[in-house]
Motif scaffolding. Sequence first.
Motif, PDB file in Angstrom:
ATOM      1  N   GLN A 193      -7.780  -4.292   1.527  1.00 19.64           N
ATOM      2  CA  GLN A 193      -7.154  -4.396   2.849  1.00 19.64           C
ATOM      3  C   GLN A 193      -5.696  -3.928   2.794  1.00 19.64           C
ATOM      4  OE1 GLN A 193      -7.043  -8.373   4.453  1.00 19.64           O
ATOM      5  NE2 GLN A 193      -6.508  -7.674   6.499  1.00 19.64           N
ATOM      6  N   GLU A 251      -5.594  -0.166   2.450  1.00 20.25           N
ATOM      7  CA  GLU A 251      -5.870   0.481   3.737  1.00 20.25           C
ATOM      8  C   GLU A 251      -4.637   0.467   4.627  1.00 20.25           C
ATOM      9  OE1 GLU A 251      -9.283  -1.821   4.933  1.00 20.25           O
ATOM     10  OE2 GLU A 251     -10.675  -0.281   4.212  1.00 20.25           O
ATOM     11  N   LEU A 255      -6.886   7.173   1.856  1.00 20.29           N
ATOM     12  CA  LEU A 255      -6.986   6.294   0.686  1.00 20.29           C
ATOM     13  C   LEU A 255      -7.094   7.088  -0.612  1.00 20.29           C
ATOM     14  CD1 LEU A 255      -9.334   3.308   1.607  1.00 20.29           C
ATOM     15  CD2 LEU A 255      -6.992   3.195   0.799  1.00 20.29           C
TER      16      LEU A 255
END
Length: 107
Positions: free
Chosen positions: A50, A53, A63
């Motif tokens: 998370q 990201e 990414l």
Amino acid sequence: MKTTRQMLGGRIKELRRLRKLSQEEVAERVGIDPKHLSRIEVGRGFPSLQTLEKLAQVLDVDLRDFFEFAHRAEGPKELKGTLGNLLKEADPDSLRLLVKIARAVVR
């Protein structure tokens, strides 16, 4: 030899600096403590998916760009291989641009 964690952290730091952002600015936008970002960048911490990201979003990268270490390859053979793979993927317009850039760099 650097660990993957250290290379990832170094790449995040490199991308952050290219965008002329401080650790504090990026940490605030991502929603993490600046100390945590600092630990990530030196390879002593590892971001969650998370967090990765959110970092990608803040730094305006994909990414996969965090794991692009080819420019740090040690020898010409590895660099030529990477360049060859990129050339295979390039469309005609990109190839023209790459030729112009290569000529400018080599001259």
